[in-house]
Design a protein around this motif. Structure first.
Motif, short mmCIF file in Angstrom:
data_model
loop_
_atom_site.label_atom_id
_atom_site.label_comp_id
_atom_site.label_asym_id
_atom_site.label_seq_id
_atom_site.Cartn_x
_atom_site.Cartn_y
_atom_site.Cartn_z
N THR A 91 0.84 -1.20 0.00
CA THR A 91 0.00 0.00 0.00
C THR A 91 0.87 1.25 0.00
OG1 THR A 91 -1.81 -1.12 1.16
CG2 THR A 91 -1.76 1.28 1.27
N THR A 92 1.89 1.25 0.85
CA THR A 92 2.81 2.38 0.90
C THR A 92 3.61 2.49 -0.39
OG1 THR A 92 3.00 2.19 3.31
CG2 THR A 92 4.75 3.38 2.16
N ALA A 93 4.08 1.35 -0.90
CA ALA A 93 4.91 1.36 -2.11
C ALA A 93 4.14 1.86 -3.32
CB ALA A 93 5.47 -0.03 -2.37
N LEU A 94 2.89 1.45 -3.45
CA LEU A 94 2.10 1.88 -4.60
C LEU A 94 1.74 3.36 -4.49
CD1 LEU A 94 -0.18 -1.24 -5.09
CD2 LEU A 94 1.78 -0.53 -6.49
N ALA A 95 1.50 3.82 -3.25
CA ALA A 95 1.27 5.26 -3.06
C ALA A 95 2.54 6.04 -3.41
CB ALA A 95 0.84 5.54 -1.62
N ALA A 96 3.69 5.50 -3.05
CA ALA A 96 4.96 6.15 -3.38
C ALA A 96 5.16 6.18 -4.90
CB ALA A 96 6.11 5.43 -2.71
N LYS A 97 4.77 5.11 -5.55
CA LYS A 97 4.90 5.07 -7.01
C LYS A 97 4.07 6.16 -7.66
CE LYS A 97 4.40 1.93 -10.96
NZ LYS A 97 3.93 0.60 -11.41
N ASP A 98 2.93 6.53 -7.02
CA ASP A 98 2.02 7.54 -7.58
C ASP A 98 2.42 8.97 -7.24
OD1 ASP A 98 0.50 5.59 -8.77
OD2 ASP A 98 -0.94 5.44 -7.13
N ILE A 99 3.53 9.17 -6.51
CA ILE A 99 4.00 10.53 -6.26
C ILE A 99 4.23 11.22 -7.60
CG2 ILE A 99 5.93 11.89 -5.35
CD1 ILE A 99 6.24 9.77 -3.16
N ARG A 100 3.77 12.45 -7.72
CA ARG A 100 3.75 13.11 -9.02
C ARG A 100 5.14 13.44 -9.57
NH1 ARG A 100 -1.17 15.87 -7.12
NH2 ARG A 100 0.11 17.57 -6.35
N LEU A 161 10.81 6.59 3.83
CA LEU A 161 9.50 6.32 4.40
C LEU A 161 9.54 4.99 5.15
CD1 LEU A 161 7.32 7.10 1.24
CD2 LEU A 161 7.54 8.58 3.25
N ASP A 162 8.91 4.96 6.32
CA ASP A 162 8.67 3.68 6.97
C ASP A 162 7.58 2.93 6.21
OD1 ASP A 162 10.56 4.01 8.91
OD2 ASP A 162 9.17 4.73 10.45
N ALA A 163 7.49 1.63 6.46
CA ALA A 163 6.59 0.79 5.67
C ALA A 163 5.13 1.17 5.82
CB ALA A 163 6.79 -0.67 6.06
N ASP A 164 4.78 1.89 6.88
CA ASP A 164 3.37 2.24 7.12
C ASP A 164 3.06 3.70 6.80
OD1 ASP A 164 5.04 2.84 9.44
OD2 ASP A 164 3.20 3.58 10.34
N GLN A 165 4.04 4.46 6.34
CA GLN A 165 3.85 5.89 6.11
C GLN A 165 3.45 6.14 4.66
OE1 GLN A 165 3.95 8.48 8.21
NE2 GLN A 165 4.55 7.37 10.06
N ILE A 166 2.16 6.32 4.42
CA ILE A 166 1.63 6.47 3.07
C ILE A 166 1.79 7.92 2.62
CG2 ILE A 166 -0.42 6.27 1.62
CD1 ILE A 166 -1.42 4.13 3.56
N PRO A 167 2.61 8.14 1.59
CA PRO A 167 2.88 9.52 1.16
C PRO A 167 1.75 10.09 0.32
CG PRO A 167 4.06 8.01 -0.25
CD PRO A 167 3.37 7.16 0.80
N GLN A 168 1.61 11.41 0.36
CA GLN A 168 0.68 12.11 -0.51
C GLN A 168 1.34 12.36 -1.87
OE1 GLN A 168 -2.71 12.99 0.75
NE2 GLN A 168 -1.76 11.28 1.84
N PRO A 169 0.57 12.47 -2.94
CA PRO A 169 1.17 12.64 -4.28
C PRO A 169 2.05 13.87 -4.41
CG PRO A 169 -1.15 12.04 -4.44
CD PRO A 169 -0.89 12.33 -3.00
N ASP A 170 1.79 14.91 -3.60
CA ASP A 170 2.54 16.16 -3.75
C ASP A 170 3.70 16.29 -2.76
OD1 ASP A 170 0.97 16.35 -1.52
OD2 ASP A 170 0.15 18.35 -1.98
N ILE A 171 4.09 15.21 -2.13
CA ILE A 171 5.12 15.31 -1.08
C ILE A 171 6.43 15.86 -1.62
CG2 ILE A 171 5.81 12.88 -1.36
CD1 ILE A 171 6.36 12.86 1.69
N LEU A 172 6.83 15.48 -2.82
CA LEU A 172 8.08 16.00 -3.40
C LEU A 172 7.89 17.40 -3.97
CD1 LEU A 172 9.51 12.81 -5.16
CD2 LEU A 172 10.21 13.81 -2.97
#
Length: 650
Positions: A91-100, A161-172
Motif C-alpha cells: 500500500t505504501t509502495a504503490l502510493a509512493a509510485k504515484d507521487i507526481r 518512508l517507513d513501511a506504514d507511512q503512506i505519502p501524498q502525491p505532492d510530497i516532493l
C-alpha cells in the motif's frame, strides 16, 4: 505581537524559575530530611533546566513560507521494511509510485522475502535486500538497510518512508524546492497517524514536537531527522560517510599503536628481555612505534605510517625468530649429546630432564609480543574488514539512526529544514505493549547518542545547535525526577516529613507565579493544540525512561547487547496488559494510601493543615498524570469512526 509575547513569557518563566530555585537551594531545604529534600530540589533543578531549554527553542520559532518550485533532480524513494505485512508494505509502495514528481521507488526489504520481491517486480517497483557482504557482519538494523541501498542507487535526493507511512502525491512538489539552497541536506516533515482516535489514549500524536518544538529547532538550524517522512541530499550523506570512514580508520591506527606500545612494554618484563639482542629489537620497535604516533599527530599519511611500522616489526620478528632458532638448535644438540652419553653408560643424574625442562619453560613472550604487534597492524585495513561496507553514511552508533546522522550533518556545516505540513499518514501503535516497545527504542537510541557523541562536546556544532540536540536527550532523564515527584507527597502525608523547611508565604509567592507563567508559555506556543497528553506520558512512563537510560549506559560502557525491536504495525494479541505498568500501579496504590493516611494524620493533629492541603493537591495531580495508563491498558484499538482528522497543516 506573538513573538514578543512568547519571548516575554520565556523571560518571565526563566526569571521566576531561577528566583524559586535560588530560594529552594539557599533558604528552604530541610536538612534533617536530606534524603528526600536534596533529591526533590535536584529534580526541580532538572525541570527548570528542561524548561529553560524549551524556552530557548521557542525563542527562535520559525514558520517557513512555501519553498520555491523544485529544480530538475533525480529522486529515490526508499521504503524500509523488515517483517511488516505484505499488504501494508505494498500500500505504501504503490502510493509512493504515484507521487507526481519523477522518481524511482525502492522497497528495502531487510527480511529478504521472495514473495515481496515478486510483488515488487509485478508492479514495476525496485526491490533491494542485503548483499552477501553482510553475512556474519554487524547489520546495524535500519541504518544498515539504508546504507546498503545507498551503495546501489544513484538518485541525488532520497525520500525515506517507513513501511506504514503512506505519502501524498505532492510530497516532493512541496518539499524538494528547499534543496535549491546548496547547503540544505535534510527536509523533515511531520509524522501524523491516521489510526488514532481524538482522545489519543496512547499519546501517539505529537503536536507539540511536530510543531513548535521542531519549528523552534529549525530557527537554530537544528531541526533533526526523525527516521521517516524526510528527504536527504545524497551528496551530504556520502560526504558524511567518507568523513566517518576516515575517522574510523584513524581511530583504528591510534588503537593499534597504543596496543603495540603496551605489548612491547609487557615483553620487557620477560626474563628473555635481558638478552642484548632481544632488548635491542624491542628498543627499535618501540622507537618506531613512538615515531609513528608523532607522524599521526602531525597528519601524516595513514598508509605510509602503518607500512613503515609494519616493515620494522617484520624485520624484528625475522631477527628474533632466527635468534630463537639458533638457541633451539643448541638445546637440541645438548640433548643429543646427553642421549649419546646415556648409551655409553655415563649419564649425569637428571641432566636430560633438566635440559628438556629448560626448553619447555623458554619464555617466548618477546616473540609473542612482536607477533601481536604485527597482527594488530595487519588488522588496520582501509577496507574495514569488520564491516560489510567500509563507508557507512547513516550513523550506526545507536538503535535509532536518525538523530546521530543529522547531528553529524550539522557538525559538517550542512543545513536542515522543518516543513510543517502533513504529507504522509502512518499507523500508530494500537496497544500498550507496542507503544512501550516503540518509546523504549526511541529513548535508548537517544541516550546512546548522548553517551557516545554528546552534542555539548561535538566539534563543528554551533552553541544553539548543541543545546537543541542536548535538550531532546535531556528530556529522557525525566524518569528519575518523576520518581521523586511521586515519592515526596507520599512521604509527607504518611510520615509528616516535609522536604522544605516550611510551607510559608515565601514558598507560595515564588512557586505559584512560576507555574502559572510556565503553563501560559505552553499555551501560547502550542497555538491551542492540546499538550496535556504529552505532559502525562512524559511522567507516567518513568519506568520506561529509567530502563532506557540504564540499558543504554550498559550498552555503551559495558558492551551489553541492546537489540533492535521493529515496532509491530498491527495490534498485538489480546490479553492482560496490567503487568506492563506494574511500577505505575504501585505508585498509584501508594498515592491512594497516602491520601487516607494523610487524612487520618490531619484529623489527629499529626500533620499541618497547609502541608496536608498542598500535598493532597500534589497527589491528585500525580494521579491525574498516571490515570492515562489505565485508559491505555483498556484501549481496544482503533475504529474508523474515531479518526482524528484535525491534521497539522503548515
Amino acid at each position: 505581537m506573538k513573538p514578543f509575547a512568547t519571548r516575554l513569557l520565556i523571560v518571565l518563566t526563566v526569571i521566576l524559575g531561577v528566583n524559586y530555585l535560588a530560594w529552594r537551594w539557599l533558604d528552604s531545604l530541610n536538612w534533617s530530611a536530606w534524603w528526600i529534600a536534596v533529591p526533590l530540589v535536584l529534580a526541580e533543578t532538572y525541570s527548570l533546566i528542561d524548561v529553560g531549554l524549551f524556552g530557548l527553542a521557542m525563542w527562535r520559532i520559525r514558520e517557513r513560507k512555501a519553498p520555491p518550485p523544485p529544480a530538475d533532480a533525480t529522486v529515490d524513494v526508499f521504503i524500509t521494511t523488515y517483517d511488516e505485512p505484505l499488504d501494508l508494505v505494498m500500500t505504501t509502495a504503490l502510493a509512493a509510485k504515484d507521487i507526481r514528481y519523477p522518481h524511482s521507488t525502492w522497497i528495502l526489504d531487510d527480511g529478504a522475502r521472495p514473495e515481496l520481491a515478486d510483488l515488487a517486480a509485478r508492479h514495476g517497483l525496485g526491490y533491494l535486500t542485503r548483499s552477501g557482504d553482510w553475512a556474519d557482519k554487524p547489520r546495524h538494523a535500519k541504518a544498515g538497510n539504508l546504507n546498503n541501498a545507498l551503495m546501489v542507487t544513484q538518485g541525488e535526493f532520497l525520500l525515506i518512508l517507513d513501511a506504514d507511512q503512506i505519502p501524498q502525491p505532492d510530497i516532493l512538489d512541496n518539499t524538494l524546492g528547499y534543496f535549491n539552497q546548496r547547503r540544505v541536506a535534510l527536509v523533515q516533515t511531520p509524522q501524523y497517524f491516521s489510526n488514532v482516535p481524538a482522545d489519543d489514549p496512547l499519546g501517539s500524536q505529537a503536536p507539540l514536537f511536530y510543531g513548535p518544538i521542531q519549528q523552534g529547532k529549525d530557527g537554530w538550524n537544528a531541526a533533526f531527522f526523525c527516521g521517516s517522512n524526510a528527504l536527504l541530499r545524497r551528496e551530504a550523506l556520502m560526504q558524511l560517510g567518507l568523513a566517518g570512514y576516515v575517522t574510523e580508520v584513524e581511530r583504528g591506527v591510534h588503537r593499534a599503536l597504543a596496543g603495540a606500545r603496551s605489548a612491547i612494554r609487557k615483553a620487557r618484563r620477560s626474563p628473555e628481555a635481558a638478552d642484548p639482542l632481544v632488548a635491542g629489537l624491542l628498543d627499535e620497535v618501540e622507537a618506531a612505534t613512538d615515531a609513528a604516533r608523532e607522524k599521526l599527530k602531525a597528519g601524516g599519511s595513514l598508509s605510509e605510517i602503518t607500512y613503515d611500522l609494519r616493515t620494522k616489526v617484520e624485520g624484528a620478528v625475522r631477527t628474533l625468530v632466527a635468534g630463537n632458532f639458533a638457541a633451539l638448535e643448541a638445546d637440541l644438540a645438548e640433548i643429543a649429546a646427553m642421549e649419546l652419553g646415556s648409551e655409553l653408560g655415563t649419564p649425569e643424574p637428571d641432566q636430560l630432564d633438566g635440559a628438556v625442562e629448560r626448553m619447555s619453560q623458554r619464555d617466548w613472550s618477546p616473540l609473542g609480543a612482536l607477533g601481536s604487534v604485527q597482527a594488530v597492524l595487519d588488522a588496520v585495513s582501509v577496507e574495514r574488514p569488520d564491516e560489510a561496507q567500509p563507508v557507512m553514511p547513516l550513523a550506526t552508533i545507536s538503535v535509532t539512526e536518525d538523530m546521530a546522522t543529522s547531528m553529524r550533518l550539522h557538525s559538517m556545516g550542512w543545513e536542515s529544514v522543518y516543513h510543517h505540513e502533513v504529507l504522509a499518514y502512518g499507523l500508530a501503535p494500537e496497544d500498550l505493549k507496542t507503544m512501550l516497545t516503540q518509546r523504549l527504542r526511541w529513548a535508548q537510541g537517544t541516550i546512546q547518542v548522548m553517551l557516545r557523541e554528546n552534542p555539548l562536546a561535538q566539534r563543528g556544532l554551533k552553541l544553539g545547535q548543541r543545546l537543541m540536540y542536548f535538550s531532546t536527550m535531556w528530556s529522557y532523564l525525566s524518569g528519575f525526577a518523576a520518581v521523586v515527584y511521586f515519592a515526596a507527597p507520599v512521604i509527607y502525608l504518611t510520615l509528616g516529613i516535609l522536604p522544605v523547611s516550611s510551607l510559608s508565604t515565601d514558598f507560595f509567592i515564588r512557586f505559584i507565579p512560576f507555574m502559572v507563567v510556565n503553563q501560559l508559555l505552553f499555551a501560547v506556543v502550542g497555538k491551542g493544540v492540546s499538550t496535556w497528553r504529552g505532559q502525562q506520558y512524559s511522567l507516567a512512563l518513568f519506568p520506561t525512561w529509567i530502563k532506557a537510560c540504564t540499558t543504554a549506559a550498559r550498552n555503551v560502557w559495558l558492551g551489553r547487547p541492546l537489540g533492535f525491536a521493529v515496532t509491530p504495525k498491527a495490534r498485538q494479541a489480546e490479553g492482560n496488559s496490567w503487568h506492563l505498568i506494574l511500577p505505575q500501579l504501585v505508585a498509584i496504590a501508594l498515592l491512594l494510601v497516602a491520601l487516607v493516611v494523610g487524612a487520618v494524620r490531619l484529623a489527629t493533629g499529626l500533620n499541618e493543615p497547609v502541608g496536608t492541603l498542598v500535598n493532597v493537591a500534589w497527589v491528585i495531580f500525580d494521579l491525574l498524570i498516571l490515570s492515562v495508563l489505565v485508559k491505555a491498558v483498556r484501549y481496544k484499538g482503533f475504529t474508523p469512526d474515531e479518526r482524528n482528522v484535525d491534521a497539522v497543516h503548515r
